[in-house]
Design a protein around this motif. Sequence first.
Motif, PDB file in Angstrom:
ATOM      1  N   MET A 321      41.594 120.862  66.819  1.00 38.58           N
ATOM      2  CA  MET A 321      42.930 120.617  66.266  1.00 38.58           C
ATOM      3  C   MET A 321      43.425 119.221  66.629  1.00 38.58           C
ATOM      4  SD  MET A 321      44.586 124.358  67.154  1.00 38.58           S
ATOM      5  CE  MET A 321      46.251 123.845  66.728  1.00 38.58           C
ATOM      6  N   ASN A 322      43.322 118.865  67.906  1.00 35.78           N
ATOM      7  CA  ASN A 322      43.779 117.538  68.324  1.00 35.78           C
ATOM      8  C   ASN A 322      42.941 116.440  67.681  1.00 35.78           C
ATOM      9  OD1 ASN A 322      45.875 118.391  70.056  1.00 35.78           O
ATOM     10  ND2 ASN A 322      44.434 118.770  71.723  1.00 35.78           N
ATOM     11  N   GLY A 323      41.616 116.660  67.655  1.00 35.36           N
ATOM     12  CA  GLY A 323      40.741 115.663  67.062  1.00 35.36           C
ATOM     13  C   GLY A 323      41.020 115.445  65.576  1.00 35.36           C
ATOM     14  N   PHE A 324      41.334 116.527  64.859  1.00 38.10           N
ATOM     15  CA  PHE A 324      41.586 116.405  63.419  1.00 38.10           C
ATOM     16  C   PHE A 324      42.843 115.603  63.150  1.00 38.10           C
ATOM     17  CE2 PHE A 324      43.552 118.006  59.497  1.00 38.10           C
ATOM     18  CZ  PHE A 324      42.554 117.665  58.581  1.00 38.10           C
ATOM     19  N   PHE A 325      43.936 115.942  63.831  1.00 40.64           N
ATOM     20  CA  PHE A 325      45.205 115.268  63.534  1.00 40.64           C
ATOM     21  C   PHE A 325      45.219 113.841  64.070  1.00 40.64           C
ATOM     22  CE2 PHE A 325      46.503 119.725  63.108  1.00 40.64           C
ATOM     23  CZ  PHE A 325      47.104 119.667  61.863  1.00 40.64           C
ATOM     24  N   VAL A 326      44.610 113.612  65.228  1.00 43.04           N
ATOM     25  CA  VAL A 326      44.482 112.238  65.710  1.00 43.04           C
ATOM     26  C   VAL A 326      43.498 111.472  64.827  1.00 43.04           C
ATOM     27  CG1 VAL A 326      43.650 110.808  67.623  1.00 43.04           C
ATOM     28  CG2 VAL A 326      45.095 112.782  68.096  1.00 43.04           C
ATOM     29  N   GLY A 327      42.436 112.168  64.399  1.00 40.64           N
ATOM     30  CA  GLY A 327      41.439 111.539  63.539  1.00 40.64           C
ATOM     31  C   GLY A 327      42.003 111.112  62.197  1.00 40.64           C
ATOM     32  N   LEU A 328      42.967 111.862  61.656  1.00 40.55           N
ATOM     33  CA  LEU A 328      43.596 111.469  60.386  1.00 40.55           C
ATOM     34  C   LEU A 328      44.287 110.115  60.518  1.00 40.55           C
ATOM     35  CD1 LEU A 328      45.176 114.790  59.050  1.00 40.55           C
ATOM     36  CD2 LEU A 328      43.201 113.556  58.125  1.00 40.55           C
ATOM     37  N   VAL A 329      45.006 109.939  61.626  1.00 36.52           N
ATOM     38  CA  VAL A 329      45.692 108.665  61.841  1.00 36.52           C
ATOM     39  C   VAL A 329      44.669 107.544  62.032  1.00 36.52           C
ATOM     40  CG1 VAL A 329      47.294 107.411  63.336  1.00 36.52           C
ATOM     41  CG2 VAL A 329      47.677 109.841  62.856  1.00 36.52           C
ATOM     42  N   ALA A 330      43.617 107.821  62.841  1.00 32.95           N
ATOM     43  CA  ALA A 330      42.595 106.811  63.071  1.00 32.95           C
ATOM     44  C   ALA A 330      41.843 106.478  61.780  1.00 32.95           C
ATOM     45  CB  ALA A 330      41.615 107.299  64.140  1.00 32.95           C
ATOM     46  N   ALA A 331      41.588 107.498  60.969  1.00 34.44           N
ATOM     47  CA  ALA A 331      40.887 107.269  59.692  1.00 34.44           C
ATOM     48  C   ALA A 331      41.724 106.402  58.763  1.00 34.44           C
ATOM     49  CB  ALA A 331      40.568 108.607  59.037  1.00 34.44           C
ATOM     50  N   ALA A 332      43.034 106.664  58.734  1.00 31.50           N
ATOM     51  CA  ALA A 332      43.919 105.839  57.896  1.00 31.50           C
ATOM     52  C   ALA A 332      43.902 104.393  58.382  1.00 31.50           C
ATOM     53  CB  ALA A 332      45.335 106.411  57.920  1.00 31.50           C
ATOM     54  N   ALA A 333      43.900 104.228  59.709  1.00 31.57           N
ATOM     55  CA  ALA A 333      43.870 102.870  60.263  1.00 31.57           C
ATOM     56  C   ALA A 333      42.548 102.188  59.944  1.00 31.57           C
ATOM     57  CB  ALA A 333      44.077 102.937  61.783  1.00 31.57           C
ATOM     58  N   MET A 334      41.437 102.918  60.007  1.00 35.10           N
ATOM     59  CA  MET A 334      40.138 102.346  59.669  1.00 35.10           C
ATOM     60  C   MET A 334      40.085 101.946  58.192  1.00 35.10           C
ATOM     61  SD  MET A 334      37.072 101.356  60.139  1.00 35.10           S
ATOM     62  CE  MET A 334      36.194 101.931  61.597  1.00 35.10           C
ATOM     63  N   TRP A 335      40.587 102.804  57.332  1.00 43.09           N
ATOM     64  CA  TRP A 335      40.590 102.475  55.893  1.00 43.09           C
ATOM     65  C   TRP A 335      41.400 101.222  55.634  1.00 43.09           C
ATOM     66  CZ3 TRP A 335      44.661 102.180  52.384  1.00 43.09           C
ATOM     67  CH2 TRP A 335      44.279 102.037  51.037  1.00 43.09           C
ATOM     68  N   LEU A 336      42.571 101.133  56.284  1.00 38.67           N
ATOM     69  CA  LEU A 336      43.425  99.967  56.082  1.00 38.67           C
ATOM     70  C   LEU A 336      42.756  98.709  56.629  1.00 38.67           C
ATOM     71  CD1 LEU A 336      46.181  98.923  55.133  1.00 38.67           C
ATOM     72  CD2 LEU A 336      47.061  99.399  57.431  1.00 38.67           C
ATOM     73  N   TYR A 337      42.159  98.804  57.805  1.00 33.32           N
ATOM     74  CA  TYR A 337      41.517  97.637  58.418  1.00 33.32           C
ATOM     75  C   TYR A 337      40.305  97.194  57.597  1.00 33.32           C
ATOM     76  CZ  TYR A 337      39.133  94.767  61.904  1.00 33.32           C
ATOM     77  OH  TYR A 337      38.503  93.730  62.546  1.00 33.32           O
ATOM     78  N   ALA A 338      39.487  98.178  57.158  1.00 30.88           N
ATOM     79  CA  ALA A 338      38.297  97.834  56.369  1.00 30.88           C
ATOM     80  C   ALA A 338      38.682  97.211  55.035  1.00 30.88           C
ATOM     81  CB  ALA A 338      37.448  99.089  56.158  1.00 30.88           C
ATOM     82  N   SER A 339      39.761  97.697  54.432  1.00 28.69           N
ATOM     83  CA  SER A 339      40.214  97.141  53.149  1.00 28.69           C
ATOM     84  C   SER A 339      40.722  95.717  53.321  1.00 28.69           C
ATOM     85  CB  SER A 339      41.317  98.024  52.561  1.00 28.69           C
ATOM     86  OG  SER A 339      40.838  99.336  52.318  1.00 28.69           O
ATOM     87  N   MET A 340      41.475  95.475  54.403  1.00 31.28           N
ATOM     88  CA  MET A 340      42.053  94.149  54.626  1.00 31.28           C
ATOM     89  C   MET A 340      40.987  93.123  54.987  1.00 31.28           C
ATOM     90  SD  MET A 340      45.488  95.186  56.743  1.00 31.28           S
ATOM     91  CE  MET A 340      45.861  93.471  57.098  1.00 31.28           C
ATOM     92  N   THR A 341      39.896  93.575  55.617  1.00 32.19           N
ATOM     93  CA  THR A 341      38.847  92.643  56.037  1.00 32.19           C
ATOM     94  C   THR A 341      37.669  92.626  55.068  1.00 32.19           C
ATOM     95  OG1 THR A 341      37.881  94.374  57.444  1.00 32.19           O
ATOM     96  CG2 THR A 341      39.456  92.859  58.473  1.00 32.19           C
ATOM     97  N   ASP A 342      37.834  93.269  53.929  1.00 25.85           N
ATOM     98  CA  ASP A 342      36.774  93.320  52.909  1.00 25.85           C
ATOM     99  C   ASP A 342      35.476  93.918  53.437  1.00 25.85           C
ATOM    100  OD1 ASP A 342      38.385  92.214  50.911  1.00 25.85           O
ATOM    101  OD2 ASP A 342      37.931  90.170  51.614  1.00 25.85           O
ATOM    102  N   THR A 343      35.609  94.883  54.377  1.00 20.12           N
ATOM    103  CA  THR A 343      34.436  95.595  54.856  1.00 20.12           C
ATOM    104  C   THR A 343      34.044  96.640  53.815  1.00 20.12           C
ATOM    105  OG1 THR A 343      35.146  95.292  57.146  1.00 20.12           O
ATOM    106  CG2 THR A 343      33.497  97.002  56.725  1.00 20.12           C
ATOM    107  N   GLY A 344      32.775  96.743  53.523  1.00 19.76           N
ATOM    108  CA  GLY A 344      32.336  97.648  52.477  1.00 19.76           C
ATOM    109  C   GLY A 344      32.563  99.115  52.815  1.00 19.76           C
ATOM    110  N   GLN A 345      32.770  99.917  51.752  1.00 16.30           N
ATOM    111  CA  GLN A 345      32.891 101.368  51.839  1.00 16.30           C
ATOM    112  C   GLN A 345      33.935 101.840  52.872  1.00 16.30           C
ATOM    113  OE1 GLN A 345      28.800 102.472  52.658  1.00 16.30           O
ATOM    114  NE2 GLN A 345      28.315 102.540  50.477  1.00 16.30           N
ATOM    115  N   PRO A 346      35.203 101.444  52.705  1.00 20.24           N
ATOM    116  CA  PRO A 346      36.259 101.830  53.657  1.00 20.24           C
ATOM    117  C   PRO A 346      36.466 103.342  53.731  1.00 20.24           C
ATOM    118  CG  PRO A 346      37.205 100.819  51.687  1.00 20.24           C
ATOM    119  CD  PRO A 346      35.731 100.592  51.613  1.00 20.24           C
ATOM    120  N   LEU A 347      36.285 104.053  52.601  1.00 20.15           N
ATOM    121  CA  LEU A 347      36.494 105.507  52.628  1.00 20.15           C
ATOM    122  C   LEU A 347      35.439 106.202  53.492  1.00 20.15           C
ATOM    123  CD1 LEU A 347      37.521 106.330  48.935  1.00 20.15           C
ATOM    124  CD2 LEU A 347      38.948 106.369  50.994  1.00 20.15           C
ATOM    125  N   LEU A 348      34.184 105.740  53.358  1.00 16.33           N
ATOM    126  CA  LEU A 348      33.139 106.336  54.197  1.00 16.33           C
ATOM    127  C   LEU A 348      33.352 106.026  55.671  1.00 16.33           C
ATOM    128  CD1 LEU A 348      29.788 105.892  52.204  1.00 16.33           C
ATOM    129  CD2 LEU A 348      30.982 108.004  52.795  1.00 16.33           C
TER     130      LEU A 348
END
Length: 411
Positions: A321-348
């Motif tokens: 439970m903790n990992g999922f809800f914390v992971g959602l925030v971390a995943a959103a941050a990773m997607w945003l960071y990967a998109s801003m830095t033009d890192t490939g496949q941000p969703l994956l």
Amino acid sequence: MNEEQEITNLLASVEHQSSGEAANLLAGRPTAQIQAVLDRLPAGRASEIAALMELVAPAPPPVPAPIEDSTPEQHSEAVEQSSEAAEQVEGTVEALLTEPFGVMAPDTTVAGALDRLVHTEPVTGITYIYVVDGGERLQGVVAMRDLLLGRPGQTLAEIMTPEPYALRPDTPLTEAIQAALVHRHRLYPVTDDDQRLVGLVYGWQLFETMATELSAQSGTMVGVDREERLATPVMTAFRMRHPWLQVNLLTAFTAAFVVGLFEDTIARIVALAVFLPVLAGQSGNTGCQALAITLRGFTLGELAEFPVARLLRKEILLGAMNGFFVGLVAAAAMWLYASMTDTGQPLLLALTILIAMVGACIGSGVFGVMVPLTLRRFGADPAMASSIFLTTFTDILGMGLMLALATALVM
């Protein structure tokens, strides 16, 4: 106002008050003043005031008080839990011995005992009178209330409680603390094999010993020796702490080796390096929470009746439970960071972070339970440097899982 004038004024106040009021007035005064005032009063009046004061020793450091408003079941549970905690204390009663005082013969009369207390014994130093025979063998104990209610001509042998509970110098502190939890006396006599009174032990000293031992538990989690105090010399503290830091360094190398296995993945996806400490921090905190609860279970004796399998299921569910809800925030941050830095496949990459966070938090919860249990199974202190081993396991699992998933899903 000088000392003599203060005593004179205090004596004048006592002379115009009832014995009970005088006792209350003197109770908060220094020992020397109390003794001076009582010496100037008639013997009968002084004895009555001294008895009403109950001649209680100065307040010691705080100790667990009797549970007055609890039910018998609650008190029994508290005693059982504290007894489990006492099992961690080492040493014997001999280390806490105090020279016997308040010692009198069986044929001493009540009047004689009161007179002696007022004129020869420290007024604020007596809680019980210990009755001993000519061979210093303990015969009984007289409480102040019994002395007050006794007739002047009665002997201590007539009003004493015979065969009182007594400790031995070689009594383990664990056993003495458990006895104190049951009897809850202010002082305990200590006798040798021939029943001779060899000393006294304050109840607060026993509880202070237990509190000191338990307070050391948090330090042992990170490799701080139980004997280290604020005043411990620098070199002594260095010798106590440094070996565990070397152990921690070796375990850190293990985690670094795992990360090094995925050097190519990190080189190609730099964003992963940014989120490695995020994952390690979250999984480490999750493991420390589980570790703290497990150690608390040891201390309070709860693990004796709480199945380990049930505890593991609880921590696995909490980790998910903790990992999922914390992971959602971390995943959103990773997607945003990967998109801003033009890192490939941000969703994956975001999915990688989410799955790794859930897995790492579940695993760290399991480690938080199993590390102290394993140490105890092998006869070691469950708290000893457990945080060091836990951190290593969670780092290897968390970072290894994230890099392995990134390699499989993205590369």
